[in-house]
Design a protein around this motif. Structure first.
Motif, PDB file in Angstrom:
ATOM      1  N   THR A 127     -79.513   0.943 -10.983  1.00 44.36           N
ATOM      2  CA  THR A 127     -80.737   0.379 -10.418  1.00 44.36           C
ATOM      3  C   THR A 127     -81.498   1.519  -9.783  1.00 44.36           C
ATOM      4  O   THR A 127     -80.907   2.425  -9.206  1.00 44.36           O
ATOM      5  N   TRP A 128     -82.818   1.490  -9.913  1.00 42.38           N
ATOM      6  CA  TRP A 128     -83.649   2.489  -9.256  1.00 42.38           C
ATOM      7  C   TRP A 128     -84.871   1.811  -8.677  1.00 42.38           C
ATOM      8  O   TRP A 128     -85.163   0.660  -9.012  1.00 42.38           O
ATOM      9  N   ALA A 129     -85.549   2.484  -7.773  1.00 45.16           N
ATOM     10  CA  ALA A 129     -86.682   1.876  -7.079  1.00 45.16           C
ATOM     11  C   ALA A 129     -87.773   2.907  -6.858  1.00 45.16           C
ATOM     12  O   ALA A 129     -87.506   4.106  -6.769  1.00 45.16           O
ATOM     13  N   SER A 130     -88.998   2.399  -6.767  1.00 40.32           N
ATOM     14  CA  SER A 130     -90.150   3.242  -6.493  1.00 40.32           C
ATOM     15  C   SER A 130     -91.117   2.492  -5.587  1.00 40.32           C
ATOM     16  O   SER A 130     -91.425   1.320  -5.824  1.00 40.32           O
ATOM     17  N   LEU A 188     -97.167  -6.951  -0.575  1.00 32.10           N
ATOM     18  CA  LEU A 188     -98.046  -6.815  -1.740  1.00 32.10           C
ATOM     19  C   LEU A 188     -97.315  -7.234  -3.014  1.00 32.10           C
ATOM     20  O   LEU A 188     -97.906  -7.843  -3.909  1.00 32.10           O
ATOM     21  N   GLY A 189     -96.023  -6.920  -3.082  1.00 29.88           N
ATOM     22  CA  GLY A 189     -95.217  -7.333  -4.228  1.00 29.88           C
ATOM     23  C   GLY A 189     -95.167  -8.841  -4.375  1.00 29.88           C
ATOM     24  O   GLY A 189     -95.238  -9.377  -5.479  1.00 29.88           O
ATOM     25  N   LYS A 190     -95.049  -9.562  -3.246  1.00 29.76           N
ATOM     26  CA  LYS A 190     -95.041 -11.028  -3.286  1.00 29.76           C
ATOM     27  C   LYS A 190     -96.381 -11.563  -3.758  1.00 29.76           C
ATOM     28  O   LYS A 190     -96.456 -12.516  -4.529  1.00 29.76           O
ATOM     29  N   LEU A 191     -97.444 -10.937  -3.297  1.00 27.56           N
ATOM     30  CA  LEU A 191     -98.788 -11.373  -3.679  1.00 27.56           C
ATOM     31  C   LEU A 191     -99.051 -11.132  -5.169  1.00 27.56           C
ATOM     32  O   LEU A 191     -99.559 -12.008  -5.863  1.00 27.56           O
ATOM     33  N   LEU A 192     -98.695  -9.940  -5.653  1.00 25.44           N
ATOM     34  CA  LEU A 192     -98.972  -9.573  -7.042  1.00 25.44           C
ATOM     35  C   LEU A 192     -97.868  -9.991  -8.006  1.00 25.44           C
ATOM     36  O   LEU A 192     -98.034  -9.886  -9.216  1.00 25.44           O
ATOM     37  N   GLY A 193     -96.733 -10.447  -7.471  1.00 25.25           N
ATOM     38  CA  GLY A 193     -95.570 -10.762  -8.293  1.00 25.25           C
ATOM     39  C   GLY A 193     -95.825 -11.636  -9.502  1.00 25.25           C
ATOM     40  O   GLY A 193     -95.442 -11.284 -10.617  1.00 25.25           O
ATOM     41  N   PRO A 194     -96.470 -12.792  -9.352  1.00 21.82           N
ATOM     42  CA  PRO A 194     -96.700 -13.646 -10.522  1.00 21.82           C
ATOM     43  C   PRO A 194     -97.519 -12.939 -11.609  1.00 21.82           C
ATOM     44  O   PRO A 194     -97.214 -13.060 -12.789  1.00 21.82           O
ATOM     45  N   TRP A 220     -84.428  -5.234 -16.182  1.00 19.76           N
ATOM     46  CA  TRP A 220     -85.176  -6.144 -15.316  1.00 19.76           C
ATOM     47  C   TRP A 220     -86.035  -5.344 -14.350  1.00 19.76           C
ATOM     48  O   TRP A 220     -85.747  -4.193 -14.049  1.00 19.76           O
ATOM     49  N   LEU A 221     -87.102  -5.960 -13.932  1.00 18.21           N
ATOM     50  CA  LEU A 221     -88.016  -5.389 -12.942  1.00 18.21           C
ATOM     51  C   LEU A 221     -88.313  -6.452 -11.902  1.00 18.21           C
ATOM     52  O   LEU A 221     -88.429  -7.641 -12.233  1.00 18.21           O
ATOM     53  N   GLU A 222     -88.449  -6.019 -10.652  1.00 23.93           N
ATOM     54  CA  GLU A 222     -88.859  -6.940  -9.604  1.00 23.93           C
ATOM     55  C   GLU A 222     -89.725  -6.202  -8.604  1.00 23.93           C
ATOM     56  O   GLU A 222     -89.620  -4.986  -8.443  1.00 23.93           O
ATOM     57  N   ALA A 223     -90.582  -6.956  -7.968  1.00 21.59           N
ATOM     58  CA  ALA A 223     -91.456  -6.417  -6.927  1.00 21.59           C
ATOM     59  C   ALA A 223     -91.118  -7.104  -5.617  1.00 21.59           C
ATOM     60  O   ALA A 223     -90.915  -8.317  -5.577  1.00 21.59           O
ATOM     61  N   SER A 224     -91.053  -6.318  -4.548  1.00 23.59           N
ATOM     62  CA  SER A 224     -90.799  -6.888  -3.238  1.00 23.59           C
ATOM     63  C   SER A 224     -91.795  -6.325  -2.239  1.00 23.59           C
ATOM     64  O   SER A 224     -92.569  -5.425  -2.562  1.00 23.59           O
ATOM     65  N   GLY A 276     -96.535  -1.631   1.145  1.00 19.17           N
ATOM     66  CA  GLY A 276     -96.397  -3.061   0.903  1.00 19.17           C
ATOM     67  C   GLY A 276     -95.783  -3.459  -0.414  1.00 19.17           C
ATOM     68  O   GLY A 276     -95.649  -4.648  -0.691  1.00 19.17           O
ATOM     69  N   MET A 277     -95.403  -2.484  -1.284  1.00 17.91           N
ATOM     70  CA  MET A 277     -94.797  -2.897  -2.548  1.00 17.91           C
ATOM     71  C   MET A 277     -93.739  -1.902  -2.990  1.00 17.91           C
ATOM     72  O   MET A 277     -93.992  -0.716  -3.123  1.00 17.91           O
ATOM     73  N   LEU A 278     -92.556  -2.436  -3.236  1.00 16.09           N
ATOM     74  CA  LEU A 278     -91.451  -1.687  -3.802  1.00 16.09           C
ATOM     75  C   LEU A 278     -91.136  -2.325  -5.144  1.00 16.09           C
ATOM     76  O   LEU A 278     -91.004  -3.553  -5.246  1.00 16.09           O
ATOM     77  N   VAL A 279     -91.058  -1.501  -6.196  1.00 16.76           N
ATOM     78  CA  VAL A 279     -90.673  -1.998  -7.509  1.00 16.76           C
ATOM     79  C   VAL A 279     -89.260  -1.503  -7.781  1.00 16.76           C
ATOM     80  O   VAL A 279     -88.958  -0.326  -7.590  1.00 16.76           O
ATOM     81  N   ILE A 280     -88.409  -2.416  -8.201  1.00 21.14           N
ATOM     82  CA  ILE A 280     -87.009  -2.113  -8.472  1.00 21.14           C
ATOM     83  C   ILE A 280     -86.747  -2.431  -9.932  1.00 21.14           C
ATOM     84  O   ILE A 280     -87.196  -3.462 -10.448  1.00 21.14           O
TER      85      ILE A 280
END
Length: 148
Positions: free
Chosen positions: A75-78, A111-117, A104-108, A83-87
């Motif tokens: 797993t890696w993250a950037s 900002l990640g929650k807002l842009l997630g969908p 898989w990719l996820e945003a947290s 306000g946004m971490l992508v994993i």
């Protein structure tokens, strides 16, 4: 968190798929959405390794390996700004004579929650599809050509 995962069955041994997966600098050979990946550290990929990832048509970012299990997953993250971490996660599992590979990719973050969908429907869907299908094609062509 906004997460999008995609799995695919690859007709190649898990050890070979894993070797291709951790050879991150060669990803642009089979992952069409990527222009360049550059290791910022020496030695094998491991927890703490850093990689500059440059997608086509987008600015690059540094990804750091946060979890690593040899032969199985990493797993890696950037951080993509405040306000946004992508994993991103990458996993191989032996399945008979083949391999199941998952990306898989996820945003947290706020900002990640807002842009997630939006990210799930567009970027995450496109990138995981490109990566899994590209890796499958690359590995199966290598096997049929008896390439090292």
């Amino acid at each position: 968190m906004a997460r999008y995962a995609r799995s695919i069955r690859i007709d190649a041994p898990a050890a070979d798929v894993w070797a291709a997966m951790v050879d991150v600098e060669r990803w642009p050979v089979w992952a069409s959405q990527l222009k360049l990946l550059t290791r910022l550290d020496t030695g094998p990929l491991a927890a703490g390794s850093r990689v500059r990832v440059k997608p086509k048509g987008m600015p690059g970012s540094v990804w750091q390996v946060t979890d690593y299990e040899e032969g199985n997953c990493f797993t890696w993250a950037s951080s993509l700004g405040p306000g946004m971490l992508v994993i991103g996660g990458h996993e191989v599992t032996a399945a008979g004579e083949g391999t199941d590979a998952e990306f898989w990719l996820e945003a947290s973050g706020p900002l990640g929650k807002l842009l997630g969908p939006f990210l799930r429907r567009t970027v995450f869907s496109r990138n995981t599809r490109s990566a899994t299908e590209g890796l499958k094609s690359y590995m199966e062509k290598r096997g049929s050509a008896s390439m090292p």
